[in-house]
Design an enzyme around this catalytic site. Structure first.
Site, mmCIF file in Angstrom:
data_model
loop_
_atom_site.group_PDB
_atom_site.id
_atom_site.type_symbol
_atom_site.label_atom_id
_atom_site.label_comp_id
_atom_site.label_asym_id
_atom_site.label_seq_id
_atom_site.Cartn_x
_atom_site.Cartn_y
_atom_site.Cartn_z
ATOM 1 N N ALA A 38 -15.649 -13.625 -0.411
ATOM 2 C CA ALA A 38 -15.753 -12.262 -0.900
ATOM 3 C C ALA A 38 -15.521 -12.354 -2.250
ATOM 4 O O ALA A 38 -14.737 -11.652 -2.621
ATOM 5 C CB ALA A 38 -14.639 -11.654 -0.041
ATOM 6 N N SER B 278 -9.229 1.476 7.641
ATOM 7 C CA SER B 278 -8.963 0.724 9.061
ATOM 8 C C SER B 278 -7.478 0.024 8.916
ATOM 9 O O SER B 278 -7.235 -0.672 9.974
ATOM 10 C CB SER B 278 -10.085 -0.064 9.512
ATOM 11 O OG SER B 278 -10.303 -1.214 8.808
ATOM 12 N N GLY C 25 -9.164 -7.386 -4.026
ATOM 13 C CA GLY C 25 -9.965 -6.769 -2.866
ATOM 14 C C GLY C 25 -10.654 -5.593 -3.554
ATOM 15 O O GLY C 25 -11.507 -5.648 -4.669
ATOM 16 N N GLY C 26 -9.991 -4.442 -3.452
ATOM 17 C CA GLY C 26 -10.546 -3.394 -4.000
ATOM 18 C C GLY C 26 -9.992 -3.200 -5.775
ATOM 19 O O GLY C 26 -10.496 -2.421 -6.558
ATOM 20 N N GLN D 174 -2.074 3.647 7.121
ATOM 21 C CA GLN D 174 -0.647 3.794 7.662
ATOM 22 C C GLN D 174 0.131 4.172 6.375
ATOM 23 O O GLN D 174 0.901 4.927 6.799
ATOM 24 C CB GLN D 174 -0.204 2.318 8.076
ATOM 25 C CG GLN D 174 -0.790 1.852 9.314
ATOM 26 C CD GLN D 174 0.046 0.595 10.118
ATOM 27 O OE1 GLN D 174 1.185 0.593 10.036
ATOM 28 N NE2 GLN D 174 -0.601 -0.693 10.234
ATOM 29 N N LYS E 90 0.826 -1.255 0.022
ATOM 30 C CA LYS E 90 0.012 0.029 -0.232
ATOM 31 C C LYS E 90 0.814 1.366 -0.039
ATOM 32 O O LYS E 90 0.138 2.401 -0.448
ATOM 33 C CB LYS E 90 -0.889 -0.083 1.295
ATOM 34 C CG LYS E 90 -2.116 -1.027 1.160
ATOM 35 C CD LYS E 90 -2.983 -0.685 0.458
ATOM 36 C CE LYS E 90 -4.382 -1.573 0.444
ATOM 37 N NZ LYS E 90 -5.492 -1.125 -0.317
#
Lengths: 323, 323
Positions: free
Chosen positions: B217, B79, B188-189, B84, B54
């Site tokens: 998911a 979250s 995921g995204g 971070q 990230k």
């Protein structure tokens, strides 16, 4: 008088071992440097074959055998990393290996040893039973005994981790071998600490070597400062690789070549282990966390110093973590 | 019509990011090669700053701001690892960052974000509350919103992991970039998968890209094969980084540039994660284990192929392991 491994013996071990062992990485961590005020280099033997430094000593021993000795094979008793290391080293040279293991050894370790093709012989879980069973194996097969720590070939082999480090560049323009102030190693049977101390003395320049031991298995500490080899008194520590005692070779080598031995508490070991997992993202075993605990808790002053920590291994039962 | 990041945009991101991000190691494993029959390269973003890929997208976004934008700062809601990453990237450029976090976010993550000097604003733990709170922050401060996955600057930044890989030698005489057959990434995204697919297309040659997703998911899978963007339907997986949905940018990029999406079960994720910890001695998070699970369970055929697995991160709550 015994002749301990000299410079040439360690150099020969290095030349032998390097062809078979991984050259393990040296990691650094801004987090740990910030916390301790030192410049730390982690020599990561958890990435070694078999998951621990033990492979170095085992493979040096196996490669030191004559053809005749090789034909008769090798034997040892161990429930831990040394068993796997000897089995793996023997398989690489295609020689027979017999490992005496306590009947309560974890199945995963038994499977690993068998997976490397070694013969496993079980015995009751006492040192006396282990030694007697091993004696029997040796008298029947003529196999060469490779002691986990006191064997001089093992000691020389373990020293190759530090020799490798002294050859390894760790940063843009840094050669830690030229400048490191301190090397920290855990101490159990003393094979790693002995090899480390000899390597630092022969190939480094003014490097201090400190052994780190659990307070609840403090026999090396008591032997070192008391001047007489004492045996562990009911050692009870999560650093299960460090419950063993110094021997007839490792004790005098350590007395002459190591600068200090420091002790750490159980909670300090567990916290250090967890912090390394969390921040450095590497899996280390409790024994490997012992020197990390020493620097985190001020048992060794590392401020402003270049310090090597030997991360001895990463073989952990992930189902039984100490937190 | 939208213009998605082109070759030059990714190259510019690479040039920006490399000055701030770690060049992460590419690890190999004889064990995993033996089990799968493939030649696997693990691109270890768990060793990235902040413990996850990230940071690449966050720092690319921050470095893309004009001076005027920088003065107003950046904001996001997250979250997890993105929070971070943005806080850390902002601190490096000394610009203000505001992170909207759900009030039930783990204290350790809140502390990490605050530790990087970001302002934390809490909100109720629903997506709607997060978005509304963020809107308010932005209207008050004029801060630039950095979406965790759908932001084009973030997508380009995430692509730099694969670009770096294509420049990295991994073995004696191997350049995987010239020869790799397949790159696997969790989805995921979709920011990482989008960036990976664009990088493979622009800078690789004939590389297939496959997204790996938890069956519990499976919204990216359903969107990809159904042809319409669908939202997650009560996602419930230990791979908590993968509960988010594709967006207006990541969905079309993935549809056009990704070859397949495969699904893995929860027990497969946990087992893959544990096997990586045990054998490779590195700490990876459940999301990172998803593509590993895919190759271990035959969801992707890797036999005889050179396969890169992007290990997305290593941020795990060590007190709550899935075994």
């Amino acid at each position: 008088m015994k002749s301990f491994p000299d410079r040439e013996t360690l150099q020969a071990a290095f030349d032998r071992v390097r062809a078979y062992a991984h050259e393990t990485p040296v990691l650094t961590s801004e987090t740990f440097d910030r916390i301790t005020g030192g410049k730390l280099y982690f020599k990561c033997e958890n990435f070694q074959k078999g998951g621990a430094f033990k492979f170095r000593g085992a493979v040096n021993s196996v490669l030191s055998l004559t053809d005749e000795e090789s034909a008769r094979g090798v034997a040892t008793h161990s429930s831990g990393n040394h068993a796997q290391a000897v089995a793996l080293a023997a398989r690489m040279k295609n020689i027979p290996a017999t490992i005496v293991m306590p009947e309560n050894a974890p199945q995963v370790k038994v499977n690993a040893v068998k997976g490397y093709g070694a013969r496993v012989i079980f015995c009751p879980p006492t040192l006396k039973d282990r030694e007697e069973t091993l004696e029997k194996v040796i008298s029947e097969t003529g196999a060469e005994f490779i002691h986990p720590s006191n064997d001089l070939r093992v000691i020389a082999g373990q020293g190759t981790a530090t020799m490798e480090l002294l050859h390894t560049r760790t940063g843009a323009d840094e050669e830690p071998g030229r400048k490191i102030d301190l090397v920290l190693s855990p101490v159990g049977g003393g094979g790693l600490l002995s090899g480390t101390a000899l390597a630092a003395r022969y190939f480094g320049s003014g490097i201090r070597v400190i052994g780190c031991e659990p307070a609840r298995a403090d026999d090396a500490y008591r032997s070192f400062y008391g001047g007489t080899l004492v045996l562990p008194d009911h050692p009870d520590t999560i650093a299960d690789g460090l419950k063993t005692s110094l021997g007839s070779n490792t004790f005098p080598i350590i007395r002459e070549n190591v600068d200090a031995i420091v002790l750490v508490e159980e909670d300090e070991i567990a916290e250090a282990m967890r912090l390394v997992w969390e921040r450095m993202k590497i899996v280390i075993e409790p024994s490997a966390a012992v020197p990390v605990a020493a620097v985190l808790n001020g048992k060794v002053d590392v401020k402003g110093r270049k310090v090597v920590i030997i991360i001895s291994g990463g073989n952990v039962d992930l189902g039984k973590l100490p937190w």
